[in-house]
Design an enzyme around this catalytic site. Structure first.
Site, PDB file in Angstrom:
ATOM      1  CE  LYS A  68      45.086  42.262  35.114  1.00  0.00           C
ATOM      2  NZ  LYS A  68      44.335  41.748  33.982  1.00  0.00           N
ATOM      3  CG  ASP A 104      41.265  38.693  33.661  1.00  0.00           C
ATOM      4  OD1 ASP A 104      40.153  39.204  33.868  1.00  0.00           O
ATOM      5  OD2 ASP A 104      42.333  39.341  33.675  1.00  0.00           O
TER       6      ASP A 104
END
Ligand code: NAP
Length: 268
Positions: A68, A104
């Site tokens: 990420k 997210d």
């Protein structure tokens, strides 16, 4: 609908446990988009090569542990959410440029607002964990009116580093009991409860009106969430957030809203 990506992938290592393929392929079928979402296991040493291939065909996709942060470093542009959380979970190539996003952040925000309603104002939040997911949670909470966050983590130095990024409203708290005493929302941003029956914190230590948000998801919800509900707390596991981050990613790739019910059915 925007021009179709050449390929839609999940990049991570490992990826076999991920529910994203089943969820995204249900959304692709429901929208009659002739693509298959593929999980691609890629070690760090091969990440640059894969991104080069995706750049050439205008690919898009999701990113999971451990890439990420690394994908952000390859990006040409990034959303505010990805920049603030210092992590990319969603990307697409447009005209050869890698655009990094972090769905997210709005996904946590949407689900938390459904859980808390007006109680997001003045929320006293305990975030357990100090990794990438915790950073996304803090990025969302930064916009809540007058919220305060205590970060409790196995390694307090990691909590301190994260708190420094959000020092206006967050601090590291080494003492779980002290954090929980005033908490109105507790968030589990660790993998505790994913493959075991452990609780990230004692539910009995919470005030009756405190809400519980577990980022972990598994069949039948986590034992921690089940216990919180049994004691009368508002509680959610990570499944609604998983669905929401995936739906928001789908929208950035294809420019249309996915069939959330088809995605929900697939996750069941
Ligand atoms: P990460 O960057 O690896 O961070 C993990 C954090 O958990 C670290 O703070 C680590 O502490 C702590 N931790 C790990 N094992 C622990 C243990 N046994 N006991 C106590 N603390 C422990 O991972 P992440 O990306 O933040 O993800 C965390 C969890 O959130 C994962 O389970 C992931 O699946 C879930 N998640 C769910 C969603 C969703 O949509 N529902 C989205 C994102 C993430 P140290 O700093 O001490 O190592």
């Amino acid at each position: 609908m925007t021009a179709l990506p050449g390929r839609v992938v999940l990049i991570g290592d490992p990826v076999s446990h991920s529910l994203s393929p089943v969820m995204q392929n249900a959304a692709l079928r429901a929208a009659r988009i002739p693509l298959t979402y593929e999980a691609v296991r890629v070690p760090h040493s091969d990440l640059a090569k894969l991104l080069k291939e995706l750049r050439e065909i205008g690919g898009a996709g999701n990113v999971t542990i451990p890439h990420k942060r690394a994908v952000l470093e390859f990006s040409d542009d990034m959303t505010d959410a990805a920049a603030r959380a210092r992590a990319c979970n969603t990307f697409r190539f447009v005209n050869g440029k890698l655009l990094a996003d972090n769905t997210d952040v709005p996904a946590f925000d949407n689900v938390a607002r459904r859980l808390l309603g007006d109680d997001i104002t003045n929320a006293a939040v305990t975030v357990i964990g100090a990794g990438g997911a915790a950073a996304a949670v803090l990025t969302a909470i930064e916009r809540w009116p007058s919220a305060k966050v205590s970060i409790v983590n196995r390694r307090n130095d990691h909590a301190t580093q994260l708190a420094e990024m959000f020092s206006d409203f967050a601090r590291a708290e080494p003492d779980m009991d002290r954090a929980l005493a005033t908490t109105t929302l507790v968030v589990n941003a660790t993998p505790v409860g994913q493959h075991d029956d452990l609780y990230p914190c004692d539910v009995a230590a919470l005030a009756p009106n405190a809400a519980v948000f577990d980022l972990v998801y598994r069949r039948g919800e986590t034992p921690w969430v089940n216990e919180a509900r049994r004691r009368g707390h508002r509680a959610t596991d990570g499944m609604p957030m998983l669905l929401e981050q995936g739906a928001l990613a789908f929208e950035t790739w294809f420019g249309v809203k996915p069939d959330r019910e088809a995605m929900r059915q697939a996750l069941r």
